[in-house]
Write a protein that holds these residues in place. Structure first.
Motif, PDB file in Angstrom:
ATOM      1  N   ASP A  10      84.875   3.032  -4.284  1.00 45.72           N
ATOM      2  CA  ASP A  10      86.337   3.260  -3.766  1.00 45.72           C
ATOM      3  C   ASP A  10      87.285   2.242  -4.089  1.00 45.72           C
ATOM      4  OD1 ASP A  10      88.034   5.380  -2.413  1.00 45.72           O
ATOM      5  OD2 ASP A  10      87.870   3.735  -0.648  1.00 45.72           O
ATOM      6  N   ALA A  12      87.058  -0.789  -3.823  1.00 46.05           N
ATOM      7  CA  ALA A  12      87.232  -1.920  -2.606  1.00 46.05           C
ATOM      8  C   ALA A  12      87.249  -3.145  -3.194  1.00 46.05           C
ATOM      9  CB  ALA A  12      86.323  -1.681  -1.691  1.00 46.05           C
ATOM     10  N   HIS A  89      84.855  -0.442   6.905  1.00 48.37           N
ATOM     11  CA  HIS A  89      85.708  -0.944   7.891  1.00 48.37           C
ATOM     12  C   HIS A  89      86.130  -2.269   7.238  1.00 48.37           C
ATOM     13  CE1 HIS A  89      88.231  -1.994  11.221  1.00 48.37           C
ATOM     14  NE2 HIS A  89      87.178  -2.909  11.570  1.00 48.37           N
ATOM     15  N   HIS A  94      93.324  -2.772   3.986  1.00 44.73           N
ATOM     16  CA  HIS A  94      93.081  -2.758   2.536  1.00 44.73           C
ATOM     17  C   HIS A  94      94.277  -1.940   1.899  1.00 44.73           C
ATOM     18  CE1 HIS A  94      91.510  -1.906  -1.314  1.00 44.73           C
ATOM     19  NE2 HIS A  94      90.255  -2.758  -1.085  1.00 44.73           N
ATOM     20  N   TRP A  97      93.643   1.656   0.791  1.00 47.02           N
ATOM     21  CA  TRP A  97      93.308   2.645   1.793  1.00 47.02           C
ATOM     22  C   TRP A  97      94.524   2.785   2.902  1.00 47.02           C
ATOM     23  CZ3 TRP A  97      88.646  -0.334   4.450  1.00 47.02           C
ATOM     24  CH2 TRP A  97      87.583  -0.448   3.506  1.00 47.02           C
ATOM     25  N   ARG A  98      95.514   1.832   2.760  1.00 41.74           N
ATOM     26  CA  ARG A  98      96.609   1.692   3.844  1.00 41.74           C
ATOM     27  C   ARG A  98      96.078   1.944   5.223  1.00 41.74           C
ATOM     28  NH1 ARG A  98     101.505   2.026   1.295  1.00 41.74           N
ATOM     29  NH2 ARG A  98     101.542   2.659  -0.825  1.00 41.74           N
ATOM     30  N   ARG A 102      87.751   3.486   6.068  1.00 43.06           N
ATOM     31  CA  ARG A 102      87.874   4.357   4.776  1.00 43.06           C
ATOM     32  C   ARG A 102      86.590   5.159   4.975  1.00 43.06           C
ATOM     33  NH1 ARG A 102      91.887   6.546   1.550  1.00 43.06           N
ATOM     34  NH2 ARG A 102      91.005   6.880  -0.436  1.00 43.06           N
ATOM     35  N   TYR A 140      95.099  12.172   8.209  1.00 39.94           N
ATOM     36  CA  TYR A 140      94.093  11.387   7.263  1.00 39.94           C
ATOM     37  C   TYR A 140      95.378  11.186   6.132  1.00 39.94           C
ATOM     38  CZ  TYR A 140      93.744  15.658   4.292  1.00 39.94           C
ATOM     39  OH  TYR A 140      94.008  16.722   3.384  1.00 39.94           O
ATOM     40  N   GLU A 142      95.859   8.987   2.054  1.00 40.15           N
ATOM     41  CA  GLU A 142      95.424   8.654   0.746  1.00 40.15           C
ATOM     42  C   GLU A 142      93.985   9.351   0.275  1.00 40.15           C
ATOM     43  OE1 GLU A 142      97.799   6.530  -0.570  1.00 40.15           O
ATOM     44  OE2 GLU A 142      98.636   6.577   1.591  1.00 40.15           O
ATOM     45  N   SER A 172      87.309  10.337  -1.030  1.00 38.26           N
ATOM     46  CA  SER A 172      87.430   9.294  -0.109  1.00 38.26           C
ATOM     47  C   SER A 172      88.945   9.633   0.521  1.00 38.26           C
ATOM     48  CB  SER A 172      87.451   8.002  -0.604  1.00 38.26           C
ATOM     49  OG  SER A 172      88.470   7.677  -1.757  1.00 38.26           O
ATOM     50  N   TRP A 173      89.023   9.315   1.818  1.00 35.22           N
ATOM     51  CA  TRP A 173      90.212   9.351   2.470  1.00 35.22           C
ATOM     52  C   TRP A 173      90.305   8.364   3.553  1.00 35.22           C
ATOM     53  CZ3 TRP A 173      86.134  12.677   2.885  1.00 35.22           C
ATOM     54  CH2 TRP A 173      85.506  12.885   4.102  1.00 35.22           C
ATOM     55  N   THR A 174      91.557   8.248   4.047  1.00 33.39           N
ATOM     56  CA  THR A 174      91.667   7.159   5.133  1.00 33.39           C
ATOM     57  C   THR A 174      92.023   7.966   6.587  1.00 33.39           C
ATOM     58  OG1 THR A 174      92.710   5.548   3.691  1.00 33.39           O
ATOM     59  CG2 THR A 174      93.323   5.267   5.880  1.00 33.39           C
TER      60      THR A 174
END
Length: 224
Positions: A10, A12, A89, A94, A97-98, A102, A140, A142, A172-174
């Motif tokens: 993702d 990260a 987490h 991040h 992620w905002r 995530r 949710y 991003e 992926s999403w926040t």
């Protein structure tokens, strides 16, 4: 269980692995309370009985704290779809992620030839993901991901096997944080199971469906 293959990524960025000798108790002790609460909610989630789910070791280096589940949609003795859901987490937040949490997923299923030939299939599969989240009223942000369609044809000694097609959703999403900075991870897990069921071709579960079951309790949440 048919495991979801491949590393979930993702963006990260790399982080140092756990030092050798760091024990499970130490990892659990330093997990922040929002992460522990989010994991507890995952454990308490009520799921469809066709979805067999278990905790697995989370991927490394994606976030300071992670928790992973693998699932298979089963009909009798047939596996219809499988996938992995990872909760990440980072208490510091991040930029990409905002947020501080995530969710990252991989979902796979075999396809009927007619469905595999549909040029709109990738768009439809992505709409299943976003639709599953929206159907449960989840906030949710991003979202990002890919939908991949693959076909296999067999030759020589394997020529008797019929051609096979597979769809793979990586996304992926926040999840938006609620009270105490904790997202509703149980509802996000339920929506993910809705996606798995839809990819597998199962009918949707109705509101208040008594057929859902509670995720078995697992060991304490872990950091990477």
């Amino acid at each position: 269980m048919a495991a979801a293959q491949g590393r979930l990524s993702d963006g990260a960025g790399g982080m140092d692995d756990e030092k050798e000798g760091d024990g499970h108790a130490s990892r659990a002790a330093r997990a922040p309370s929002p992460f522990r609460a989010a994991v507890d909610a995952l454990r308490a989630a009520r799921l469809r009985p066709q979805v067999e789910i278990e905790q697995v070791p989370p991927p490394q280096r994606l976030a300071p704290f992670a928790y992973a589940l693998e699932a298979t949609v089963v009909d009798g003795d047939q596996d219809l779809a499988d996938g992995r859901l990872v909760l990440l987490h980072d208490p510091a937040g991040h930029d990409a992620w905002r947020g501080t949490f995530r969710l990252v997923t991989l979902v796979r299923a075999e396809l009927e030839p007619e469905m595999a030939a549909d040029p709109l299939l990738p768009d439809v599969c992505w709409s299943w993901l976003t639709g599953a989240l929206q159907a449960r009223g989840l906030a949710y942000g991003e979202p990002s991901g890919t939908v991949t369609r693959a076909s296999s044809h067999y030759f020589g000694g394997l020529a008797a096997r019929p051609a096979a097609s597979q769809i793979e959703i990586r996304a992926s999403w926040t999840p938006r944080e609620g009270l105490g900075g904790v997202p509703d991870t149980a509802a996000h897990l339920a929506s993910w199971c809705d996606l798995l069921a839809q990819v597998a071709g199962l009918p949707p579960a109705g509101p208040g469906d008594a057929s859902v079951v509670t995720l078995p309790q697992r060991r304490d949440p872990q950091a990477r």
